[in-house]
Motif scaffolding. Structure first.
Motif, mmCIF file in Angstrom:
data_model
loop_
_atom_site.group_PDB
_atom_site.id
_atom_site.type_symbol
_atom_site.label_atom_id
_atom_site.label_comp_id
_atom_site.label_asym_id
_atom_site.label_seq_id
_atom_site.Cartn_x
_atom_site.Cartn_y
_atom_site.Cartn_z
ATOM 1 N N GLN A 152 0.243 45.126 -17.345
ATOM 2 C CA GLN A 152 1.638 44.754 -17.262
ATOM 3 C C GLN A 152 1.993 43.102 -17.522
ATOM 4 N N GLN A 153 1.145 42.723 -18.218
ATOM 5 C CA GLN A 153 0.771 41.437 -19.245
ATOM 6 C C GLN A 153 1.157 40.469 -18.170
ATOM 7 N N ILE A 154 0.667 40.399 -16.867
ATOM 8 C CA ILE A 154 0.834 39.497 -16.050
ATOM 9 C C ILE A 154 -0.209 38.206 -16.310
ATOM 10 N N LEU A 155 -1.547 38.716 -16.370
ATOM 11 C CA LEU A 155 -2.568 37.643 -17.030
ATOM 12 C C LEU A 155 -3.333 38.281 -17.991
ATOM 13 N N LYS A 156 -4.052 37.450 -18.849
ATOM 14 C CA LYS A 156 -4.898 38.150 -19.728
ATOM 15 C C LYS A 156 -6.252 37.872 -19.235
ATOM 16 N N VAL A 157 -7.317 38.724 -19.563
ATOM 17 C CA VAL A 157 -8.529 38.693 -19.128
ATOM 18 C C VAL A 157 -9.234 37.534 -20.074
ATOM 19 N N ASP A 158 -10.131 36.856 -19.314
ATOM 20 C CA ASP A 158 -11.149 35.820 -19.927
ATOM 21 C C ASP A 158 -12.248 35.853 -18.949
ATOM 22 N N VAL A 159 -13.425 36.604 -19.418
ATOM 23 C CA VAL A 159 -14.337 36.702 -18.510
ATOM 24 C C VAL A 159 -15.242 35.379 -18.623
ATOM 25 N N HIS A 160 -15.149 34.625 -19.537
ATOM 26 C CA HIS A 160 -15.986 33.148 -19.664
ATOM 27 C C HIS A 160 -15.369 32.081 -19.089
ATOM 28 N N LYS A 161 -14.003 31.495 -19.122
ATOM 29 C CA LYS A 161 -13.364 30.427 -18.433
ATOM 30 C C LYS A 161 -12.209 30.882 -17.989
ATOM 31 N N PRO A 162 -12.110 31.732 -16.816
ATOM 32 C CA PRO A 162 -10.887 32.292 -16.518
ATOM 33 C C PRO A 162 -10.035 31.229 -15.893
ATOM 34 N N ASP A 163 -8.733 31.163 -15.931
ATOM 35 C CA ASP A 163 -7.846 30.191 -15.034
ATOM 36 C C ASP A 163 -8.222 30.609 -13.440
ATOM 37 N N VAL A 164 -8.144 31.812 -13.384
ATOM 38 C CA VAL A 164 -8.281 32.249 -11.866
ATOM 39 C C VAL A 164 -9.461 33.342 -11.747
ATOM 40 N N LYS A 165 -10.261 33.238 -10.741
ATOM 41 C CA LYS A 165 -11.436 34.204 -10.588
ATOM 42 C C LYS A 165 -11.040 34.937 -9.201
ATOM 43 N N ILE A 166 -10.575 36.277 -9.407
ATOM 44 C CA ILE A 166 -10.639 37.053 -8.285
ATOM 45 C C ILE A 166 -11.824 37.685 -7.713
ATOM 46 N N CYS A 167 -12.145 37.595 -6.643
ATOM 47 C CA CYS A 167 -13.328 38.301 -6.075
ATOM 48 C C CYS A 167 -13.099 39.297 -5.177
ATOM 49 N N ILE A 168 -13.856 40.322 -5.064
ATOM 50 C CA ILE A 168 -13.894 41.272 -4.332
ATOM 51 C C ILE A 168 -15.266 41.602 -3.634
ATOM 52 N N GLU A 169 -15.347 41.600 -2.315
ATOM 53 C CA GLU A 169 -16.641 41.700 -1.761
ATOM 54 C C GLU A 169 -16.445 43.139 -1.098
ATOM 55 N N VAL A 170 -17.294 44.020 -1.393
ATOM 56 C CA VAL A 170 -17.063 45.166 -0.492
ATOM 57 C C VAL A 170 -18.312 45.467 0.278
ATOM 58 N N ARG A 171 -17.749 45.453 1.548
ATOM 59 C CA ARG A 171 -18.616 45.161 2.830
ATOM 60 C C ARG A 171 -18.237 46.537 3.967
ATOM 61 N N GLU A 172 -18.366 46.264 5.248
ATOM 62 C CA GLU A 172 -17.943 47.048 6.115
ATOM 63 C C GLU A 172 -16.303 47.319 6.052
ATOM 64 N N LYS A 173 -15.710 46.355 5.472
ATOM 65 C CA LYS A 173 -14.241 46.316 5.003
ATOM 66 C C LYS A 173 -14.355 45.745 3.355
ATOM 67 N N CYS A 174 -13.225 45.593 3.046
ATOM 68 C CA CYS A 174 -13.158 44.938 1.701
ATOM 69 C C CYS A 174 -12.496 43.544 1.808
ATOM 70 N N PHE A 175 -13.107 42.597 1.165
ATOM 71 C CA PHE A 175 -12.622 41.233 1.144
ATOM 72 C C PHE A 175 -12.114 40.871 -0.149
ATOM 73 N N VAL A 176 -10.935 40.454 -0.504
ATOM 74 C CA VAL A 176 -10.367 39.950 -1.779
ATOM 75 C C VAL A 176 -9.780 38.458 -1.559
ATOM 76 N N TYR A 177 -10.403 37.696 -2.394
ATOM 77 C CA TYR A 177 -9.782 36.299 -2.389
ATOM 78 C C TYR A 177 -10.079 35.778 -3.998
#
Ligand code: ATP
Ligand code: MG
Length: 380
Positions: free
Chosen positions: A135-160
Motif C-alpha cells: 500500500q506504499q505506506i513505507l518502503k523496506v530498508d533492512v539496513h538503516k530503517p527509519d522505524v524498526k517494528i519488532c514482533i516477539e512471539v511468546r505465549e502471546k504476541c508482542f508488537v512494538y
C-alpha cells in the motif's frame, strides 16, 4: 480504562548463572518501588519483564523504565493473538503512526521464542510487512530503517516499534553497599551513579564547613542526591559539620599539606560512618592527575587513612567524559552552579604533589584532631 503493557529486556542478568533468581527478584522489587504510588503490575517471564497498568500510569512506568538499572531496552507494546492476521494489523498500526511522524522506511524484526508457531521468523516478517509495503505506506530498508517494528512471539504476541535504550548494569542492591563522599562538583555524583550501575546501594556523606561553605552549597548537594535517587541512591545525606576540623588544620598544618590532611580527616569520619551504615567501601569522584590531591602518591596517602577500600570509579576518565555522563544523568545543571563546596580556609597556593604516607601520618598526629573528628561524627 484501557490497559497498556510495557516490555523490558533484561541485560547482563541472563549471564549470571546461579545468582539469576536473586538478581531477577531484586530487579522486580526495584521496579515495584518506583511504582509504589501508581496502579501497575510488574511480572517477569523468560528473560523479559512486563509492566502492565491503566493508560494513566504511562508517565510513571516510562520514568521507571528510563531509570531502572538492569535492563537493556524497553518499549510500549501492542499485545495480539498469535495469528498472522492480528500481527499484520498491529504492524500496520505502528507503520501508520511512524509515517505520521515522518518515517519513510521500515523493517520488521521477528523473535520467535514460542517455537510451536507454524511460521518461521522470515515468513512472519515478510507476511506482516507485505501490506505496508504494497500500500506504499513505507518502503523496506533492512539496513538503516527509519522505524524498526519488532514482533516477539511468546505465549502471546508482542508488537512494538523503536525500542528505547535502558540503563544496562546490575540491579541496585545486588552488590552490597557503598558510602559516597558527595560534594557539589561534577565528579562525585557521576561516581555514585557508576556504582549504582554495578548494582551497589549507595548512601551519601557531605562535609559542610558552615559559614565558610554556604547554605547554597549544601542545598546543591541535596539537589544532587535527589537526582541520584532516580537511579537508586539514598536521598538522605549524612551531613558532617566540619568547620572545627578545618580550623584545626588551618592552624596547625604546613600550608602545602592542608588539602591532603583535610582529605585524611574526611576519610577518618567516613570510616566511622561506613561502620555504622554497614557500608563495605567508600566511593569518591577522584580521577588520576585531575588536581594536586589526586596524584597516585597522594591518593596512596588518602588510602592509608581508610580501613575500607576506596573505590574510585572515575579514575581513568577525563573531565569531558565525566561531564558528558553528568549531562546524561541530569546532575550537570546542578553541579555547574557556582556555590563551591571547597573551603576558602584551605586552598594552599602550592599543594604538595607527591607526599609520603608516613610524613602525612606524623602531621596528622600533630594536629591532635581525633576528638574533633569524633565530635563532628557525633553531631551529624
Ligand atoms: P568533585 O567534582 O566530586 O567535587 P573535585 O574534582 O572537586 O571532585 P576534590 O575536591 O579533590 O575533587 O575532591 C575529591 C573527592 O573527594 C570528591 O570527588 C568527593 O568524592 C570528595 N569530596 C570532596 N569534598 C567533599 C565534601 N565537602 N563532602 C564530601 N565529599 C567531598
Ligand atoms: Mg570538589
Amino acid at each position: 480504562m484501557p490497559q497498556v503493557t510495557y516490555l523490558a529486556k533484561l541485560g547482563e542478568l541472563t549471564l549470571k548463572g546461579s545468582n539469576l533468581k536473586e538478581f531477577e527478584k531484586r530487579l522486580v522489587n526495584n521496579a515495584q518501588l518506583y511504582l509504589e504510588a501508581v496502579p501497575a503490575r510488574v511480572t517477569l517471564r523468560a528473560g523479559r519483564m512486563y509492566i502492565e497498568g491503566p493508560e494513566s500510569s504511562c508517565p510513571a512506568i516510562e520514568f521507571t523504565l528510563s531509570h531502572l538499572i538492569g535492563i537493556t531496552g524497553w518499549a510500549k507494546t501492542i499485545i495480539c493473538e498469535k495469528t498472522i492476521d492480528s500481527m499484520k494489523q498491529a504492524v500496520m498500526k505502528l507503520a501508520l503512526e511512524a509515517k505520521e511522524k515522518g518515517a519513510n522506511t521500515f523493517k520488521v524484526d521477528v523473535r520467535r521464542a514460542e517455537k510451536s508457531f507454524p511460521y518461521n521468523s522470515y515468513e512472519i516478517a515478510t507476511e506482516t510487512a507485505a501490506d505496508v509495503f504494497d500500500q506504499q505506506i513505507l518502503k523496506v530498508d533492512v539496513h538503516k530503517p527509519d522505524v524498526k517494528i519488532c514482533i516477539e512471539v511468546r505465549e502471546k504476541c508482542f508488537v512494538y516499534s523503536n525500542a528505547n535504550k535502558g540503563c544496562r548494569g546490575l540491579p541496585v542492591g545486588v552488590s552490597g553497599k557503598g558510602l559516597l563522599l558527595l560534594s557539589g562538583g561534577f565528579d562525585s555524583p557521576v561516581a555514585g551513579y557508576r556504582m549504582c550501575r554495578r548494582g551497589m546501594k549507595v548512601e551519601c556523606v557531605y562535609f559542610h564547613a558552615y559559614p565558610y561553605t554556604s547554605a547554597e552549597a549544601q542545598k546543591k548537594v541535596e539537589d544532587l542526591a535527589q537526582v541520584l535517587s532516580f537511579y537508586g541512591v539514598d536521598t538522605h545525606i549524612n551531613t558532617i559539620p566540619f568547620t572545627a576540623v578545618q580550623m584545626r588544620i588551618k592552624e596547625k598544618s604546613p600550608e602545602e599539606y592542608s588539602t591532603l590532611l583535610l582529605r585524611f580527616c574526611m576519610m577518618k569520619v567516613a570510616n566511622l560512618l561506613a561502620a555504622r551504615l554497614g557500608a563495605q567501601c567508600l566511593i569518591t569522584g577522584e580521577s588520576l592527575g585531575q588536581v594536586a590531591s589526586q596524584t597516585i602518591e597522594n591518593m596512596q596517602v588518602t588510602e592509608a587513612a581508610s580501613e575500607y577500600p576506596l573505590v574510585r570509579p572515575l579514575i581513568g576518565l577525563d573531565k569531558e567524559e565525566i561531564i558528558s555522563t553528568a549531562v546524561e544523568i541530569g546532575t550537570h545543571d546542578i553541579s555547574v552552579l557556582p556555590y563551591e563546596d571547597c573551603c576558602v580556609l584551605i586552598s594552599p597556593r602550592h599543594p604538595v604533589l607527591r607526599a609520603q604516607v608516613d610524613e602525612v601520618e606524623k602531621l596528622y598526629d600533630s594536629l591532635e584532631v581525633d576528638d574533633l573528628i569524633q565530635e563532628s561524627y557525633d553531631k551529624r
